[in-house]
Write a protein that holds these residues in place. Structure first.
Motif, PDB file in Angstrom:
ATOM      1  N   SER A 146       2.286 -25.283 -37.551  1.00 62.02           N
ATOM      2  CA  SER A 146       2.077 -23.832 -37.518  1.00 62.02           C
ATOM      3  C   SER A 146       3.001 -23.186 -38.557  1.00 62.02           C
ATOM      4  O   SER A 146       2.972 -23.587 -39.725  1.00 62.02           O
ATOM      5  CB  SER A 146       2.301 -23.317 -36.088  1.00 62.02           C
ATOM      6  OG  SER A 146       1.769 -22.030 -35.936  1.00 62.02           O
ATOM      7  N   ASP A 194      -8.750 -24.720 -32.754  1.00 65.40           N
ATOM      8  CA  ASP A 194      -7.662 -23.807 -33.114  1.00 65.40           C
ATOM      9  C   ASP A 194      -8.222 -22.400 -33.344  1.00 65.40           C
ATOM     10  O   ASP A 194      -9.093 -22.202 -34.189  1.00 65.40           O
ATOM     11  CB  ASP A 194      -6.964 -24.338 -34.377  1.00 65.40           C
ATOM     12  CG  ASP A 194      -5.605 -23.698 -34.617  1.00 65.40           C
ATOM     13  OD1 ASP A 194      -5.501 -22.459 -34.512  1.00 65.40           O
ATOM     14  OD2 ASP A 194      -4.662 -24.445 -34.909  1.00 65.40           O
ATOM     15  N   HIS A 223      -4.664 -23.732 -30.425  1.00 64.41           N
ATOM     16  CA  HIS A 223      -3.493 -23.854 -31.311  1.00 64.41           C
ATOM     17  C   HIS A 223      -2.273 -24.466 -30.618  1.00 64.41           C
ATOM     18  O   HIS A 223      -1.606 -25.327 -31.175  1.00 64.41           O
ATOM     19  CB  HIS A 223      -3.154 -22.456 -31.842  1.00 64.41           C
ATOM     20  CG  HIS A 223      -2.174 -22.436 -32.967  1.00 64.41           C
ATOM     21  ND1 HIS A 223      -2.504 -22.806 -34.249  1.00 64.41           N
ATOM     22  CD2 HIS A 223      -0.855 -22.084 -33.012  1.00 64.41           C
ATOM     23  CE1 HIS A 223      -1.439 -22.679 -35.046  1.00 64.41           C
ATOM     24  NE2 HIS A 223      -0.435 -22.240 -34.316  1.00 64.41           N
TER      25      HIS A 223
END
Lengths: 243, 243
Positions: A146, A194, A223
């Motif tokens: 991320s 995601d 996610h």
């Protein structure tokens, strides 16, 4: 580098430190002496150097891999002051998303901006930590997904001490050029559903990596839902390349 | 089921057998008694039940996992007679590719045809092998890529004894419907530069799998170049789900 506190529990020594304005934490095996592999961990957006998932990962790297692990707060995260410019951009981006713009390119642009600060900071952290007797100048790994991927791709591309990296939950928009300069083995995590990073962009970032050895691990879920068994895989990946 | 020969080496007992017209081979730990997990392995196109990579995998499953492993020749492969219909189709397909048709849909159609025979054959093999005292009615895994995936998807979809499957190097053209009926954990191998299976079709087959737990492992390289560390991962996958 100033060590500001030190504690130990369950075989793991934890040293909080500051390096200039950067607050950080170093975990090593209790009683460790001599050189060992070092993993730098980048935290996620809105998180910090001692977020629960960072701690979980660090403890396992230390106790099962014998590694040293270091994490620092990204600017405007954790114990660091707000950055007016970032706040302004975040507010602008929020307005642009509300007005119908896509989120992913805005995130990518923001991460590229933050990376201009974190790449030199993290290199300085490696310099300082590797001067410690219980860390030393051993092989270095990087772990970050991320935000930790958006900042990690330019870092790994720039830092020759990094010999292996776990990246993922990020897309190619801002970082394909840096990704192409990465040549070390990479394990790349994708969440198949995601909601923040479009699947095609994740696959494009994996595709852009210049590494001869790179493994894409995609799992169902959103996610934040990387399955626990990927941590087992990460440990083996670092053991193989840093051990 | 007739055992036609038996040998042992390096801790692995190998029993060749025939079940009706199906020639097969069963590997178990030397001296094993009682029920254990059983992995059925499907071989690749043009290969056979004792192809070198099948043997390598089987020995590790037996010695490191304590599993029983069974493999049989697909019709027109190994010790089985040619099938006139298959030869005719292969010749036709060759001509169609020369004339400019895409290879992948032709392969998929052919595999769907062969699966009409192999699904009932493999179910009968499970019946027979699980009656042996040193195998028993334990949990079953399936391993098969390429042809072994094309035949494996309809098999795993049809056979409730299978609790976990490793599949891959195959596309969605013929088998998306069967894939959607698969609900057991799957580890799915993709070669990122596969010259036989278009990447988008590989990803579409992974996407089509109905399993809540499914992990896509993609690595650079061509169809036959799955890296050795994926076998380590496969072993841990089966140990987790069949152990």
């Amino acid at each position: 580098m100033h060590i500001t506190s030190e504690t130990s529990s369950g075989g793991v020594r934890e040293q909080l430190f500051t390096l200039g304005e950067i607050p950080g934490v170093l975990w090593t095996p209790e009683g460790a002496v001599g050189t060992r592999p070092l993993v730098l961990m980048g935290h996620g957006g809105g998180q910090h150097k001692k977020a629960p998932d960072v701690l979980t990962r660090a403890r396992r790297f230390v106790t099962e891999g014998g590694f040293a692990v270091v994490a620092v707060d990204v600017p405007a995260h954790g114990d660091r002051p707000k950055v007016e410019e970032y706040d302004r951009i975040a507010t602008e981006n929020q307005a642009r998303v509300t007005a119908g713009e896509e989120l992913a390119p805005l995130i990518a642009g923001f991460q590229a901006l933050v990376a201009r600060r974190t790449v030199p900071e993290w290199r300085a952290v490696l310099d300082a930590v590797q001067r410690l007797e219980h860390v030393g100048a051993g092989p270095v790994g990087y772990w970050g997904v991320s935000l930790g991927c958006g900042l990690g791709v330019p870092f790994v591309a720039a830092e020759p001490r990094v010999r292996a990296a776990v990246l993922g939950l990020g897309g190619a928009l801002a970082s394909a050029g840096d990704a192409a300069r990465i040549t070390v083995p990479v394990e790349f995590l994708v969440q198949w559903d995601d909601e923040r990073v479009p699947r095609a962009q994740s696959l494009a970032l994996f595709d852009a990596l210049g590494s001869a050895e790179k493994a894409l691990h995609a799992n169902p879920g959103r996610h934040g839902e990387v399955p626990a068994f990927e941590l087992d895989s990460t440990l083996r990946f670092f053991a193989r390349h840093l051990g």
